[in-house]
Design an enzyme around this catalytic site. Structure first.
Site, mmCIF file in Angstrom:
data_model
loop_
_atom_site.group_PDB
_atom_site.id
_atom_site.type_symbol
_atom_site.label_atom_id
_atom_site.label_comp_id
_atom_site.label_asym_id
_atom_site.label_seq_id
_atom_site.Cartn_x
_atom_site.Cartn_y
_atom_site.Cartn_z
ATOM 1 N N ASP A 169 61.865 24.404 50.644
ATOM 2 C CA ASP A 169 61.719 23.965 51.911
ATOM 3 C C ASP A 169 63.076 23.527 52.348
ATOM 4 O OD1 ASP A 169 60.106 23.064 54.327
ATOM 5 O OD2 ASP A 169 60.511 21.081 53.544
ATOM 6 N N ALA A 204 63.429 20.573 55.577
ATOM 7 C CA ALA A 204 63.556 19.102 55.969
ATOM 8 C C ALA A 204 62.647 18.385 54.886
ATOM 9 C CB ALA A 204 62.934 18.838 57.167
ATOM 10 N N LYS A 253 55.688 24.973 64.434
ATOM 11 C CA LYS A 253 55.712 23.735 65.329
ATOM 12 C C LYS A 253 54.927 23.872 66.346
ATOM 13 C CE LYS A 253 58.872 22.043 62.726
ATOM 14 N NZ LYS A 253 58.155 21.311 61.583
ATOM 15 N N ASP A 313 57.684 19.630 50.316
ATOM 16 C CA ASP A 313 57.329 18.381 50.418
ATOM 17 C C ASP A 313 55.976 18.087 51.245
ATOM 18 O OD1 ASP A 313 58.778 18.821 52.963
ATOM 19 O OD2 ASP A 313 58.519 16.593 53.465
#
Length: 269
Positions: A12, A14, A53, A186
């Site tokens: 990933d 961010a 998003k 994360d």
């Protein structure tokens, strides 16, 4: 027959490779809701983190407290057109926030070197769209991060928690088996992505969404505060289904060794 070994690490962005604490998406979502007259908390905003998003916006509006606040302000339940409008507003703000939070997580550049030394291909997925990450990819390359494959959320239908983006990495990098891939992320959505693709999975806890602290804020904590904060962050991801949980990507090397050990024993994800 030669035992299987890891061939690819799919990471990933961010909270895993850049943007310690995954601050960029947080700020953008909170701003677009504020502009729509609805105040949302950091905790509410982080719940769907890792998803595409527009889906993230949809899931935020499905939270009872946010939906109630929306109806108070707008006099009606939210509609798909509202989601579209919020998403259109998100893109330019998100690009600005990503630009402000493109510093690599300490050690990420060294990780890429170690993966290359192991002849492990480097792929990546993200909840961001391609237009959102173009500037970030340039800055990441300047800091030593140049993966073999990048698949954005709008380039694979059914990505996160679905396996599409992860599997597109496998295809583009010509990896012979998903058993030889490890997905590092994360967020729970990113871990589900890896699990649904049949891969080994590693959740990074303290550099990303579960912790939420910027690098400066984390470093400012006392040792006792770090221990207490770590316990809470690990608890948030302990049931996400990851095969391994680690503090950050600097702790990945022993995991790679153990996965290769398990593969040699005939174990599979």
């Amino acid at each position: 027959m030669e035992p299987l070994q890891l061939k690819a690490a799919i990471l990933d962005w961010a909270g895993t490779l850049v943007d310690f604490g995954s601050r960029a998406p947080l700020q953008a979502f909170m701003q677009i809701f504020a502009e729509a007259g609805v105040t949302v908390s950091e905790e509410q905003t982080r719940i769907p983190m890792g998803t595409e998003k527009k889906e993230h916006i949809r899931q935020m509006l499905q939270q009872n407290s946010i939906q109630t606040a929306w109806q108070v302000v707008h006099g009606r339940p939210s509609q798909e057109s509202d989601i579209d409008g919020l998403y259109r507003r998100l893109a330019p703000i998100q690009i600005q926030e990503i630009d402000r939070h493109s510093q690599i997580i300490p050690g990420a550049d060294k990780l890429f070197v170690r993966l290359r030394e192991r002849n492990i291909r480097i792929g990546s997925t993200t909840g961001y769209s391609r237009i959102m990450i173009e500037g970030m990819l340039v800055k990441a390359q300047q800091q030593g991060l140049e993966p073999d494959c990048v698949i954005a959320a709008d380039e694979a239908v059914g990505a996160r928690p679905g396996p599409a983006a992860a599997l597109k990495n496998v295809i583009e990098m010509e990896i012979p088996s998903v058993n030889q891939c490890v997905k590092i992320d994360d967020t729970a959505a990113g871990i589900y992505e890896g699990r649904n693709a049949g891969m080994w999975t590693v959740a990074v806890v303290l550099s990303g969404n579960a912790s939420g602290l910027s690098l400066g804020s984390w470093q400012a904590l006392s040792e006792e505060e770090k221990r207490n904060h770590s316990i809470g962050a690990y608890q948030k991801l302990e049931n996400c289904g990851a095969h391994y949980l680690i503090d950050d990507i600097n702790k990945l090397e022993p995991v790679l060794v153990d996965i290769n050990r398990r593969l040699a024993l005939g174990q599979r994800p």
